[in-house]
Every structure is written in C-alpha cells, then in structure tokens.
Design an enzyme around this catalytic site. Structure first.
Site, PDB file in Angstrom:
ATOM      1  N   HIS A 150      30.388  28.821  36.700  1.00  0.00           N
ATOM      2  CA  HIS A 150      31.437  28.955  37.699  1.00  0.00           C
ATOM      3  C   HIS A 150      31.885  27.596  38.213  1.00  0.00           C
ATOM      4  O   HIS A 150      32.487  27.490  39.288  1.00  0.00           O
ATOM      5  CB  HIS A 150      30.951  29.834  38.858  1.00  0.00           C
ATOM      6  CG  HIS A 150      31.997  30.736  39.419  1.00  0.00           C
ATOM      7  ND1 HIS A 150      32.449  30.641  40.714  1.00  0.00           N
ATOM      8  CD2 HIS A 150      32.719  31.744  38.852  1.00  0.00           C
ATOM      9  CE1 HIS A 150      33.381  31.553  40.928  1.00  0.00           C
ATOM     10  NE2 HIS A 150      33.562  32.236  39.819  1.00  0.00           N
ATOM     11  N   GLY A 164      39.943  27.219  42.291  1.00  0.00           N
ATOM     12  CA  GLY A 164      39.017  28.270  41.907  1.00  0.00           C
ATOM     13  C   GLY A 164      39.560  29.155  40.810  1.00  0.00           C
ATOM     14  O   GLY A 164      38.856  30.054  40.337  1.00  0.00           O
ATOM     15  N   ASP A 181      45.131  31.495  44.694  1.00  0.00           N
ATOM     16  CA  ASP A 181      43.960  30.657  44.906  1.00  0.00           C
ATOM     17  C   ASP A 181      44.402  29.440  45.720  1.00  0.00           C
ATOM     18  O   ASP A 181      45.519  29.426  46.269  1.00  0.00           O
ATOM     19  CB  ASP A 181      43.349  30.239  43.563  1.00  0.00           C
ATOM     20  CG  ASP A 181      41.837  30.093  43.634  1.00  0.00           C
ATOM     21  OD1 ASP A 181      41.367  29.155  44.307  1.00  0.00           O
ATOM     22  OD2 ASP A 181      41.129  30.922  43.034  1.00  0.00           O
ATOM     23  N   ASP A 319      40.927  42.061  42.764  1.00  0.00           N
ATOM     24  CA  ASP A 319      41.248  42.168  41.343  1.00  0.00           C
ATOM     25  C   ASP A 319      40.540  43.327  40.661  1.00  0.00           C
ATOM     26  O   ASP A 319      40.862  43.650  39.511  1.00  0.00           O
ATOM     27  CB  ASP A 319      40.959  40.850  40.604  1.00  0.00           C
ATOM     28  CG  ASP A 319      39.677  40.169  41.038  1.00  0.00           C
ATOM     29  OD1 ASP A 319      39.245  40.393  42.164  1.00  0.00           O
ATOM     30  OD2 ASP A 319      39.113  39.388  40.248  1.00  0.00           O
ATOM     31  N   ILE A 331      33.750  50.294  38.097  1.00  0.00           N
ATOM     32  CA  ILE A 331      34.040  48.940  38.595  1.00  0.00           C
ATOM     33  C   ILE A 331      34.984  48.992  39.791  1.00  0.00           C
ATOM     34  O   ILE A 331      34.999  48.098  40.640  1.00  0.00           O
ATOM     35  CB  ILE A 331      34.635  48.073  37.459  1.00  0.00           C
ATOM     36  CG1 ILE A 331      34.598  46.597  37.836  1.00  0.00           C
ATOM     37  CG2 ILE A 331      36.050  48.514  37.122  1.00  0.00           C
ATOM     38  CD1 ILE A 331      33.225  46.011  37.906  1.00  0.00           C
ATOM     39  N   TYR A 338      33.129  46.040  49.375  1.00  0.00           N
ATOM     40  CA  TYR A 338      33.421  44.846  50.172  1.00  0.00           C
ATOM     41  C   TYR A 338      34.074  45.211  51.505  1.00  0.00           C
ATOM     42  O   TYR A 338      33.795  44.605  52.544  1.00  0.00           O
ATOM     43  CB  TYR A 338      34.323  43.889  49.387  1.00  0.00           C
ATOM     44  CG  TYR A 338      33.708  43.366  48.112  1.00  0.00           C
ATOM     45  CD1 TYR A 338      32.380  42.944  48.079  1.00  0.00           C
ATOM     46  CD2 TYR A 338      34.444  43.299  46.929  1.00  0.00           C
ATOM     47  CE1 TYR A 338      31.810  42.466  46.903  1.00  0.00           C
ATOM     48  CE2 TYR A 338      33.886  42.827  45.756  1.00  0.00           C
ATOM     49  CZ  TYR A 338      32.570  42.417  45.747  1.00  0.00           C
ATOM     50  OH  TYR A 338      32.008  41.943  44.588  1.00  0.00           O
ATOM     51  N   HIS A 371      42.304  35.384  45.742  1.00  0.00           N
ATOM     52  CA  HIS A 371      41.108  34.767  45.161  1.00  0.00           C
ATOM     53  C   HIS A 371      40.749  33.468  45.880  1.00  0.00           C
ATOM     54  O   HIS A 371      40.102  32.587  45.306  1.00  0.00           O
ATOM     55  CB  HIS A 371      41.358  34.507  43.671  1.00  0.00           C
ATOM     56  CG  HIS A 371      40.122  34.293  42.859  1.00  0.00           C
ATOM     57  ND1 HIS A 371      39.819  33.097  42.266  1.00  0.00           N
ATOM     58  CD2 HIS A 371      39.099  35.131  42.549  1.00  0.00           C
ATOM     59  CE1 HIS A 371      38.677  33.204  41.617  1.00  0.00           C
ATOM     60  NE2 HIS A 371      38.217  34.426  41.769  1.00  0.00           N
ATOM     61  N   LYS A 373      38.958  30.667  48.305  1.00  0.00           N
ATOM     62  CA  LYS A 373      37.625  30.367  48.793  1.00  0.00           C
ATOM     63  C   LYS A 373      37.602  28.948  49.343  1.00  0.00           C
ATOM     64  O   LYS A 373      38.416  28.100  48.961  1.00  0.00           O
ATOM     65  CB  LYS A 373      36.562  30.575  47.698  1.00  0.00           C
ATOM     66  CG  LYS A 373      36.760  29.844  46.401  1.00  0.00           C
ATOM     67  CD  LYS A 373      37.696  30.491  45.413  1.00  0.00           C
ATOM     68  CE  LYS A 373      37.284  31.859  44.989  1.00  0.00           C
ATOM     69  NZ  LYS A 373      36.505  31.811  43.733  1.00  0.00           N
ATOM     70  N   ASN A 388      32.398  31.701  45.790  1.00  0.00           N
ATOM     71  CA  ASN A 388      32.923  32.871  46.496  1.00  0.00           C
ATOM     72  C   ASN A 388      32.250  33.114  47.835  1.00  0.00           C
ATOM     73  O   ASN A 388      32.598  34.077  48.533  1.00  0.00           O
ATOM     74  CB  ASN A 388      32.759  34.126  45.627  1.00  0.00           C
ATOM     75  CG  ASN A 388      33.701  34.132  44.445  1.00  0.00           C
ATOM     76  OD1 ASN A 388      34.875  33.817  44.560  1.00  0.00           O
ATOM     77  ND2 ASN A 388      33.168  34.469  43.275  1.00  0.00           N
ATOM     78  N   GLU A 399      27.763  26.513  40.391  1.00  0.00           N
ATOM     79  CA  GLU A 399      28.932  26.324  41.250  1.00  0.00           C
ATOM     80  C   GLU A 399      29.159  24.841  41.544  1.00  0.00           C
ATOM     81  O   GLU A 399      28.233  24.026  41.464  1.00  0.00           O
ATOM     82  CB  GLU A 399      28.728  27.056  42.585  1.00  0.00           C
ATOM     83  CG  GLU A 399      28.441  28.534  42.486  1.00  0.00           C
ATOM     84  CD  GLU A 399      29.692  29.368  42.302  1.00  0.00           C
ATOM     85  OE1 GLU A 399      30.796  28.779  42.268  1.00  0.00           O
ATOM     86  OE2 GLU A 399      29.567  30.596  42.187  1.00  0.00           O
TER      87      GLU A 399
END
Length: 465
Positions: A150, A164, A181, A319, A331, A338, A371, A373, A388, A399
């Site tokens: 990532h 990101g 982003d 997403d 999924i 969340y 997206h 962060k 994230n 990360e």
C-alpha cells in the site's frame, strides 16, 4: 518522571493526556528535506491528477518509478502504459519501473469472473513492445487478506506526485465517474531520490519481488520463504533522510514508512502528531474504522477542547457500495459495517457534536466515490498518505506517507482551499440519528450483520478489511 506531590486530577491528566511538551521533541528530532513552498502544489481533483501524471511521463528524461496498489487493465491503465512505453521509446536511456501488489495483479476484480488479472495485460504489452517498462509484483504477505503493498508515490525525474490513488478508470476520472483522493506534487531532487532509493534497496533486488511482465511466474507457495525474509526486512526499513536547515520560505518534508504492529514509524508519528494538536484536527478516512489508539487520542483531544473535523464518505460513496436495485453480494456489506461504526462513534460523542466541537462530514457527489486520507493539524502540519487510518493499515499493509511541517504557514492557504473545496459536496452530521439505523438496512444486510455479530466475526472483519 515521578510526581507524587501533584493533586489526583493533575496526575490523572498527565496519565491520560500525554499531549504536549513530551511529544514535540520527538517530532522535532525527525530529519526532513527543506522543500521550497513554491515547489509544492496541491492539485485540484482527479482530472488534474491524470493530466499531470501523463504530462510528467511525457517529459521524463531520467527515471520513472511508480508505486501503487494496482495498475488496472482498463482504459486508464492502458493509457498510462501506452504513455510509459512511448516515453521509453522516445528515450531508450529512460529507466521505467512500476511496482504493484503481487496478489492484486494476479486476480480479477471482486465479484467478477475469474481471470489472470492485470498481469495478463502487462505481459501482452511486453510481448508487443519489448521490456522497456519493468513491472514488479510485491508480495508483502503470503495472502492478500493479511496484507498488501500500500505504498504510494510516483517519482518522475526530480518530482514526486503523491496520492492515495491507484491507476484505473475511476481514479483517473474516465467515463464520467471519479473516485476522489488527495493529490500533491513536490519538486525536490533529494525527496525523489529518497523515495526511489527505498524502492530500489528493499524491493527491486529482493528475491520475493517478481517481474509480472515476464513468464514463467512462480506460484505464491514457491515464494513463502522469500516473502518471510522480505517481511522481516520491511519491518525495520526506513527512508534515508538528511537533516536540512529550514529556511523561512521552505517546508520540512519527511517521508515515513510503516509495516507491522510494533515499531511502526508511520503509526507512531501519526499518534504523536495527534497528541500534539493544540487547537484543530482535520482527519480524512474513506472507511470509518479507526484503530483503537486513534479513537483514544481523539477522545482525549475532545476533552481538552480541541476542535475535530472528520470527513468520511457517505455509505453510497464507498467503492464497495451496491445499490438496492442490484443483486446483493457479501462484499456489499462493508459500507454498512463502516456506517455502523460511525453511528456508534457519533452516539458516543453526541455532546461534542451538539457543541460544534466535533464535526463529522459525510461526502457525497452523485455516484462518485470517496477515497481521501490524511491529516491537517493546527494550520502547521499536513500528512498526505495512502494509509486508510484503519486497523488493517495499522498492522498488516505496507504503508507510507509524507509529513509536511510548515511553521511559517506557507501552505495554509492551499490546504484551506482544498478543505473548502471538499466541503462543497459534504454535509455536516447534526446528530447520530441522521445516519440510518441498522434496523432499516436492506434485509440481506441485516441478516448478514446479525449472523456476524452473533459470533463476533464483525470485529474480525473490522480488523481485516
């Protein structure tokens, strides 16, 4: 230090709120590049990101090092690959390298038919145009579920394009939809060398890192021992950063990397930054699932009187969201999971929301997705990152991020303009009741949430996804 003579409330405050003088020296000790403020740009949206990326590739003279979770087999991915091969053809001495996650490149999209993944496109291009573009797969863990590459950041000559975002149609705003982003362009040779040098030291020459554009490919099982050694190496890896004096016209930029649950430099600095906040924190996360240490520090800051703004995507801007009109897949549970996390957090801090001290912003713009962060702190500190800010990023994924310390507040106006632009499509949450009650979720979602909570698997999902 032992302080037996302090009254009980003061001693308790010292234990709960290590938020001031003890934090600053640690941050001040971080080495940094002095990047002139006029060499730092905040790009306005995914279309500008795409245009800038393609322009930089076309202008490249010495090196291109792209690191992203994936480069997708779609129109945007092919557009970028076409640009990379064209740049190498125009300048055969140009070094072109792309690093993506090994597992992500070898599978199809979630919920779609099984396929060879993006790697098939990489091999097709190599067969057609030669080996001028080297594409590497990085297996951070033996299974994708337990961690991925990532890292973010595109190094092109002496410039760093940091976001990101990965590379596909929606991230690059193709075909009328986008995934938003944050996007920063920094022009500094030392910073670019540091990011590229990390990749070359720890990834390019590692036995576990495999060219995806060449055949034959080993199986992931064959890489188990090399992946173990790579993981051990990455747990101690850091960017090489000198200590440069900071002129008044410059910003201190420190690249940070983090991998694993312990001795994670990125995690430690993020917590230190939050603990050191004096007045204001702006936090961006696409999936509201904050690690416990972050939730704890935010609670401390609220009790201290700091103002906190949290911007997160509405569940429909996630997403993984599946509209009720489409067939449900498992999924599609994630956006609801969340939102349930966010509802519990808002309920816990409803008094601070009523006071206007805690502002939770829900972002939504049509059928586009969110997206973002990172952090903005006290008008002097910004963190741009692919992290994230969730338990998975905190413990499993590899990360990185850029810490921008700006004591002269040279970038404040730019980041304030970014913040204002983002709020155009965001609504402040007045009360946790404004979020859907889980009892009103679609039936398939309610059934699955109930089954997971019955055996506490919802907690495990929060840690892994």
């Amino acid at each position: 230090m032992n302080v037996p003579n302090l009254p009980m409330p003061h001693r308790l405050a010292r234990r709960l709120l290590p938020l001031g003088r003890s934090v600053r020296p640690k941050l001040d000790a971080l080495h940094a590049f002095a990047v002139p403020a006029d060499r730092i740009r905040v790009l306005n949206g995914p279309a500008a990101f795409r245009e800038t990326l393609l322009a930089l590739i076309a202008q490249a003279r010495r090196r291109i090092v792209i690191v992203a979770l994936y480069l997708q087999d779609d129109d945007a991915g092919r557009e970028v690959l076409d640009a990379l091969y064209a740049a190498h053809k125009a300048n055969p001495a140009l070094e072109v390298e792309v690093y993506v996650d090994w597992h992500r490149a070898r599978r199809g999209l979630i919920g779609k038919a099984a396929s060879e993944g993006n790697g098939a496109m990489y091999r097709h291009y190599a067969a057609q145009f030669g080996d001028g573009v080297a594409i590497y797969g990085v297996p951070v863990q033996n299974r994708e579920l337990f961690g991925v590459l990532h890292l973010k950041g595109f190094v092109i000559d002496d410039k760093v394009l940091y976001s990101g975002a990965s590379i596909n149609d929606v991230y690059l705003a193709r075909h009328g939809r986008y995934r938003l982003d944050r996007y920063h362009l920094l022009h500094h040779a030392g910073l670019a060398d540091s990011l590229a040098g990390f990749v070359h030291r720890h990834l390019r020459s590692n036995e576990a890192v495999i060219r995806l554009d060449q055949q034959p490919l080993p199986s992931t099982r064959d890489l188990q021992n090399p992946v173990r050694h790579l993981r051990r190496e990455l747990q101690h890896a850091q960017y090489q950063v000198p200590r440069e004096p900071l002129p008044e016209v410059a910003v201190a930029v420190t690249p940070l990397v983090g991998f694993g649950r312990s001795d994670n430099q990125l995690n430690e600095v993020l917590l230190a930054l939050l603990r050191g906040a004096r007045r204001r924190v702006v936090l961006f996360t696409p999936y509201f699932n904050l690690p416990r240490p972050v939730r704890t520090v935010l609670g401390h800051l609220l009790r201290r009187g700091c103002t906190i703004d949290i911007m997160v995507g509405d569940k429909t801007a996630n997403d993984f969201y599946i509209p009720p009109s489409e067939p449900f897949r498992k999924i599609g549970l994630l956006p609801y999971l969340y939102e349930s996390n966010l509802r519990r957090f808002a309920r816990l801090h409803r008094t601070h929301i009523e006071r206007g001290q805690l502002n939770i912003w829900l972002w939504r713009d049509g059928d586009n997705s969110y997206h973002l962060k990172g952090l903005l702190i006290d008008d002097e500190i910004a963190v741009v990152t692919g992290n994230n800010l969730n338990p998975r990023a905190w413990a499993l994924d590899l990360e990185n991020g850029l810490l921008l310390r700006d004591p002269s507040r040279l970038l404040t106006a730019r980041h304030e303009a970014e913040w204002m632009a983002l709020r155009r499509h965001a609504t402040r949450l007045d009360d946790y009741y404004a979020l859907d009650n889980p009892r009103h979720y679609p039936r398939d979602v309610r059934t699955l949430l109930r089954r997971l909570s019955r055996v506490r698997l919802d907690r495990l999902l929060n840690r892994l996804l």
